[in-house]
Structures are given as structure tokens and as C-alpha cells.
Enzyme design. Structure first.
Site, PDB file in Angstrom:
ATOM      1  N   GLY A 239      36.897  -5.693  10.411  1.00 15.30           N
ATOM      2  CA  GLY A 239      37.936  -5.220   9.498  1.00 15.30           C
ATOM      3  C   GLY A 239      37.707  -3.883   8.822  1.00 15.30           C
ATOM      4  O   GLY A 239      38.650  -3.305   8.271  1.00 15.30           O
ATOM      5  N   GLU A 273      31.596  -8.836  12.481  1.00 15.25           N
ATOM      6  CA  GLU A 273      32.254  -8.654  13.798  1.00 15.25           C
ATOM      7  C   GLU A 273      33.016  -7.331  13.838  1.00 15.25           C
ATOM      8  O   GLU A 273      34.230  -7.307  14.062  1.00 15.25           O
ATOM      9  CB  GLU A 273      33.249  -9.803  14.043  1.00 15.25           C
ATOM     10  CG  GLU A 273      32.649 -11.194  13.981  1.00 15.25           C
ATOM     11  CD  GLU A 273      33.728 -12.298  13.944  1.00 15.25           C
ATOM     12  OE1 GLU A 273      34.930 -11.973  13.912  1.00 15.25           O
ATOM     13  OE2 GLU A 273      33.348 -13.473  13.936  1.00 15.25           O
ATOM     14  N   PRO A 274      32.354  -6.202  13.623  1.00  8.72           N
ATOM     15  CA  PRO A 274      33.091  -4.940  13.598  1.00  8.72           C
ATOM     16  C   PRO A 274      33.571  -4.531  14.982  1.00  8.72           C
ATOM     17  O   PRO A 274      32.855  -4.693  15.968  1.00  8.72           O
ATOM     18  CB  PRO A 274      32.055  -3.935  13.076  1.00  8.72           C
ATOM     19  CG  PRO A 274      30.742  -4.516  13.478  1.00  8.72           C
ATOM     20  CD  PRO A 274      30.907  -6.020  13.458  1.00  8.72           C
ATOM     21  N   GLY A 275      34.778  -4.038  15.054  1.00  4.96           N
ATOM     22  CA  GLY A 275      35.295  -3.501  16.302  1.00  4.96           C
ATOM     23  C   GLY A 275      35.633  -2.038  16.078  1.00  4.96           C
ATOM     24  O   GLY A 275      34.912  -1.123  16.473  1.00  4.96           O
ATOM     25  N   ARG A 276      36.732  -1.830  15.372  1.00  5.89           N
ATOM     26  CA  ARG A 276      37.251  -0.481  15.160  1.00  5.89           C
ATOM     27  C   ARG A 276      36.207   0.493  14.589  1.00  5.89           C
ATOM     28  O   ARG A 276      36.045   1.599  15.096  1.00  5.89           O
ATOM     29  CB  ARG A 276      38.425  -0.557  14.173  1.00  5.89           C
ATOM     30  CG  ARG A 276      39.218   0.734  14.053  1.00  5.89           C
ATOM     31  CD  ARG A 276      40.250   0.612  12.921  1.00  5.89           C
ATOM     32  NE  ARG A 276      40.982  -0.613  12.937  1.00  5.89           N
ATOM     33  CZ  ARG A 276      42.163  -0.806  13.546  1.00  5.89           C
ATOM     34  NH1 ARG A 276      42.738   0.178  14.167  1.00  5.89           N
ATOM     35  NH2 ARG A 276      42.758  -1.988  13.489  1.00  5.89           N
ATOM     36  N   CYS A 343      59.732   5.490  30.184  1.00  6.19           N
ATOM     37  CA  CYS A 343      61.153   5.372  29.881  1.00  6.19           C
ATOM     38  C   CYS A 343      61.400   4.420  28.718  1.00  6.19           C
ATOM     39  O   CYS A 343      61.953   3.328  28.886  1.00  6.19           O
ATOM     40  CB  CYS A 343      61.898   4.919  31.127  1.00  6.19           C
ATOM     41  SG  CYS A 343      61.666   6.104  32.439  1.00  6.19           S
TER      42      CYS A 343
HETATM   43  N1  LLP Z   1      37.003 -10.546  14.524  1.00 10.08           N
HETATM   44  C1  LLP Z   1      38.208 -11.130  14.732  1.00 10.08           C
HETATM   45  C2  LLP Z   1      38.298 -12.588  14.732  1.00 10.08           C
HETATM   46  C3  LLP Z   1      39.348 -10.343  14.969  1.00 10.08           C
HETATM   47  O1  LLP Z   1      40.523 -10.920  15.169  1.00 10.08           O
HETATM   48  C4  LLP Z   1      39.219  -8.930  14.990  1.00 10.08           C
HETATM   49  C5  LLP Z   1      40.378  -8.071  15.252  1.00 10.08           C
HETATM   50  C6  LLP Z   1      37.932  -8.372  14.772  1.00 10.08           C
HETATM   51  C7  LLP Z   1      36.858  -9.216  14.529  1.00 10.08           C
HETATM   52  C8  LLP Z   1      37.686  -6.882  14.777  1.00 10.08           C
HETATM   53  O2  LLP Z   1      38.351  -6.247  13.751  1.00 10.08           O
HETATM   54  P1  LLP Z   1      38.110  -4.683  13.476  1.00 10.08           P
HETATM   55  O3  LLP Z   1      36.692  -4.512  12.988  1.00 10.08           O
HETATM   56  O4  LLP Z   1      38.372  -3.976  14.710  1.00 10.08           O
HETATM   57  O5  LLP Z   1      39.093  -4.363  12.406  1.00 10.08           O
HETATM   58  N2  LLP Z   1      45.249  -3.815  17.917  1.00 10.08           N
HETATM   59  C9  LLP Z   1      45.200  -3.554  16.490  1.00 10.08           C
HETATM   60  C10 LLP Z   1      44.036  -4.244  15.834  1.00 10.08           C
HETATM   61  C11 LLP Z   1      44.020  -5.751  16.054  1.00 10.08           C
HETATM   62  C12 LLP Z   1      42.836  -6.409  15.423  1.00 10.08           C
HETATM   63  C13 LLP Z   1      42.734  -7.835  15.842  1.00 10.08           C
HETATM   64  N3  LLP Z   1      41.558  -8.527  15.397  1.00 10.08           N
HETATM   65  C14 LLP Z   1      45.146  -2.044  16.280  1.00 10.08           C
HETATM   66  O6  LLP Z   1      45.196  -1.292  17.250  1.00 10.08           O
HETATM   67  O7  LLP Z   1      45.111  -1.584  15.143  1.00 10.08           O
END
Ligand code: LLP
Length: 415
Positions: A239, A273-276, A343
Site C-alpha cells: 500500500g 507486501e509492497p508492490g508499487r 479504438c
Molecule cells: N497485498 C495485497 C493483498 C494486495 O491486494 C495488493 C494490491 C498488494 C499487497 C500490493 O499493494 P501495493 O504495495 O502495490 O500498493 N492496479 C492498481 C493497483 C491495484 C492494487 C491491488 N492490490 C493500480 O494500477 O493502481
């Protein structure tokens, strides 16, 4: 110098010019900086080092094998949401023992695959899923390590599509229900209650919501302890937001240290659980300007990169910074919509951008590493883009541009 930056009017990824990478590999092109990816992972490791912890990279943010492989080599665990993601992690050399599995709709066969692979924890999201996990664990004769994803009812103050911690959305179970379900799970010999999980949303640009959620999880932890149920980890999800435009999210250390402070006196590991925050700004999406035109008083810059390659602006109205990879000393700056060839009217990368652009120029979408390539599609029968990773003054293809035949290789015609 930052890993991705301008030098003498040219945009660089580490030691290589974006313009030259585009000429060598073609566009659309995802370009990752190995240095920037490693740097972000190390920032999390560093911030967490005073406590037992596990950084579980959220695979959905960027699932390219080379990125997962790099993360695995650096020591990362992974947060997955499907069997496919677990198979990817394993194919990339990741350790299933460091994998946590989230998601509201895990099927019986997915649960079976995950338990057979020996994952670290199943983050269960509903009472019915508990029953499925029990049935599968009994059938396999294993003890399933589990946590409940608790929905703490906290507003992450982010885009509604990516806010997941409010009471009325599909994720997790509410706090009150969680307590009863933990008691039920603790009585099951084929379950090991190993954690409490939560994830309240994505692209959070202040630390307040995650701290409010931590307090709620802590109070559940204490309530469970009083019942004799001791979990060994607390998973606060992903998040942490990033800067796409003018956002000023906390640094990794600023985000993590108040969470650690709240957990100071309890004997648990902290999982994140960092992604972004791990990948967004370690990558550019390069596109080429094909045409320009005026329509109804609006100027359009038409590129070879569409919403199939990068869907975030179209899907969420997300702002992503777009720069010309070569800064021109002369020419005119025009306010333009930067669009693609698809398109659909919402096929745009950016609207009303002041850019000095010529046909043939390379435009770079910044912050493209998260939910970029992993959300790309072949809509309009366009090939999935090529991806390269830059390491110093070398570049490596980590994903070949698809061939056209690849797009329909699993299809067949009937008479
Ligand atoms: N853990 C869980 C259970 C999640 O559902 C998510 C993201 C994460 C971790 C990673 O979150 P982050 O650190 O990336 O914020 N497609 C959207 C974002 C969807 C996020 C879904 N869950 C976008 O492009 O902004």
C-alpha cells in the site's frame, strides 16, 4: 545521480540513453533499472532490520520473471493471488516457504497446489474458505499454515478501486467475525494459526491509515493471546504510495518505523507486501511519436503505445508523468493529449500535457514499473511489449516482444 534521470538533455536509465534503447529494441518498451529495483528492496530490508520480518513482494505489481528472480536473489518473499503467480515465483527461483497467498476466490485446486508446494501462509478471506482449506489439508495429510485477512474498517484515502480496507468491500473478514473464526481455526488439528493479515489499500500517501490499521490488528492480537492463541507474524500488507506527479508519500523508513514502534514489545515477525513502492519508479515505458494532429481545437500527440500496454490512465484516470526522452533546445511547447492507436476514446497516456514534441521522438512514461506490464493485454491484436533490464552500461531483453502468431497460437477455427 538517480538511476533514472536526465543528463545533458537526454534521459538515461543507469548508463544508457532511453532514446538508444528505444532504437535498439523498438517501442513500446518497458525498461527496468536493476540498480533502482535493488535499491528499493534494500530500503525495505533496512527499515525492517530491527525486527524479525519478511518482505513479500506483491507479484501482481510486476510479474516479469527477471524482476521476480532479482527479488528472490535479494532475499524477498512473495505475496501471490493465484496459482499462476505461485508457478511464476517458482519458475523465477523464488522460495515457496517465503510465499503468502491472498485473494478472495482461491479455488480448491489452487489451495491444493499451494499447500503441496509448502507455502508460508494462506491468507484466508472468508468462513467458507476456512472449510475448503480444512478439507484440502485433511485430504493431503498436511497441516496448513493460515492467517485470516482482517478487514479493519480503515479508510486508506485512496482511489475507490484500490481501497480495500473499508467494511463494505469484498476483501477479508471484519474484526468481530475474525475473533470467532480464529477460535474455530485454533481447534483444527490440520490448521496452524500462524498470522494475522491485513491490506487496506494501495497508493497511500500518508502513514496515518496503516497506523490506525496496525492498532486494530494489535488489539485483535492481544485478544487472541488472552484466549491462548499466539500467532507468529502480523502481515500489514502493501500500500505504500509513490510519486507519480506531486504526491509526497512517506519514505520507506518513515512508513515502516512507526509500525515497528507499535509492535516493539510483542514477539511477532512483521510481514509487508509492497508492490508499487518496490517497482513503480524503477521503470520507464518508452513510446514513439507517430503523428500529431488538431481536432476540435485540441492538439493530439499520437504514439505507438496504447491502453493495452499501459491501462492505468484509462482504467483509473491515473496521472503518470510523461517526458520527452530528448529535451529539444528549440521548437514549440504545445499542450496536448498523448494518445495511443487503440479504438477507444479513453486510450490515452496523459491529457493536457505541455510538451515539445516532434514526430519520431521517444516519450517516456515514468512510474511505469507497477501495474504496467502485468496489466498489459493483446487488445486490438497488439503484441505484448518487449521488456529490458538495464544493469550499468548493459541492457538485457527480459521479455521478447511477442510475435503476432503468439497472440493466436492457442486458438483454432472450426468449419
Ligand atoms: N497485498 C495485497 C493483498 C494486495 O491486494 C495488493 C494490491 C498488494 C499487497 C500490493 O499493494 P501495493 O504495495 O502495490 O500498493 N492496479 C492498481 C493497483 C491495484 C492494487 C491491488 N492490490 C493500480 O494500477 O493502481
Amino acid at each position: 545521480m538517480a538511476f533514472i534521470d536526465f543528463k545533458d538533455s537526454e534521459l538515461y536509465v543507469e548508463n544508457l540513453q532511453a532514446k538508444e534503447l528505444a532504437a535498439e529494441y523498438g517501442t513500446p518498451l518497458y525498461v527496468y533499472s536493476k540498480g533502482a529495483l535493488s535499491d528499493r528492496f534494500n530500503a525495505f530490508e533496512d527499515a525492517l532490520k530491527s525486527k524479525k520480518h519478511q518482505v513479500c513482494f506483491a507479484v501482481k505489481a510486476c510479474s516479469s520473471l527477471a524482476v521476480l528472480h532479482l527479488m528472490a536473489k535479494l532475499g524477498a518473499g512473495f505475496d501471490i493471488v493465484s496459482e499462476g503467480e505461485l508457478r511464476r515465483v517458482i519458475a523465477a527461483g523464488g522460495d515457496p516457504k517465503k510465499v503468502v497467498y491472498s485473494g478472495v476466490g482461491k479455488t480448491e485446486s489452487e489451495i491444493e497446489y499451494a499447500l503441496s508446494a509448502g507455502i508460508n501462509c494462506l491468507n484466508i478471506e472468508s468462513p467458507e474458505e476456512i472449510d475448503t482449506v480444512i478439507a484440502v489439508a485433511k485430504r493431503l495429510g498436511v497441516v496448513a499454515p493460515v492467517a485470516l485477512r482482517v478487514n479493519p474498517g480503515v479508510d486508506a484515502k485512496t482511489h475507490p478501486y484500490i481501497s480495500t480496507g473499508l467494511k463494505n468491500n469484498k476483501f477479508g473478514v471484519c474484526e468481530e467475525e475474525a475473533f470467532e473464526l480464529y477460535k474455530k481455526m485454533a481447534k483444527e488439528p490440520c490448521l496452524k494459526v500462524s498470522g494475522i493479515d491485513c491490506h487496506i489499500g494501495s497508493q497511500m500517501t500518508t502513514g496515518a491509515p496503516i497506523l490506525e490499521a496496525t492498532d486494530k490488528i494489535l488489539s485483535l492480537y492481544n485478544k487472541l493471546l488472552a484466549e491462548g492463541i499466539k500467532v507468529d507474524h502480523i502481515d500489514m500488507g502493501g500500500g505504500l504510495g509513490v510519486t507519480y506527479d506531486k504526491e509526497t508519500p512517506p519514505s520507506v523508513a518513515e512508513y515502516v518505523s512507526p509500525i515497528l514502534k507499535k509492535l516493539e514489545n510483542i514477539d511477532v515477525a512483521l510481514y509487508l507486501e509492497p508492490g508499487r513502492a518496490m517497482v513503480a519508479n524503477a521503470c520507464l515505458l518508452l513510446s514513439k511519436v507517430v503523428y500529431q494532429k488538431n481536432n476540435g481545437g485540441k492538439h493530439f500527440v499520437i504514439t505507438d503505445t496504447g491502453m493495452n500496454d499501459m491501462i492505468r490512465p484509462a482504467l483509473y484516470g491515473s496521472y503518470m508523468t510523461i517526458v520527452n526522452a530528448t529535451v529539444h533546445a528549440d521548437g514549440e511547447t504545445v499542450v496536448s493529449d498523448i494518445v495511443g492507436p487503440i479504438c477507444e476514446s479513453d486510450d490515452f497516456l496523459g491529457k493536457d500535457r505541455a510538451l515539445n514534441v516532434r514526430n519520431g521522438d521517444i516519450l517516456a512514461v515514468k512510474g511505469a514499473g507497477a501495474y504496467g506490464s502485468s496489466m498489459s493485454s493483446t487488445y486490438n491484436s497488439r503484441r505484448l511489449p518487449c521488456e529490458v533490464m538495464v544493469d550499468g552500461d548493459k541492457s538485457y531483453v527480459i521479455k521478447k516482444r511477442q510475435s503476432f502468431e503468439d497472440i493466436w497460437k492457442d486458438e483454432t477455427v472450426i468449419d
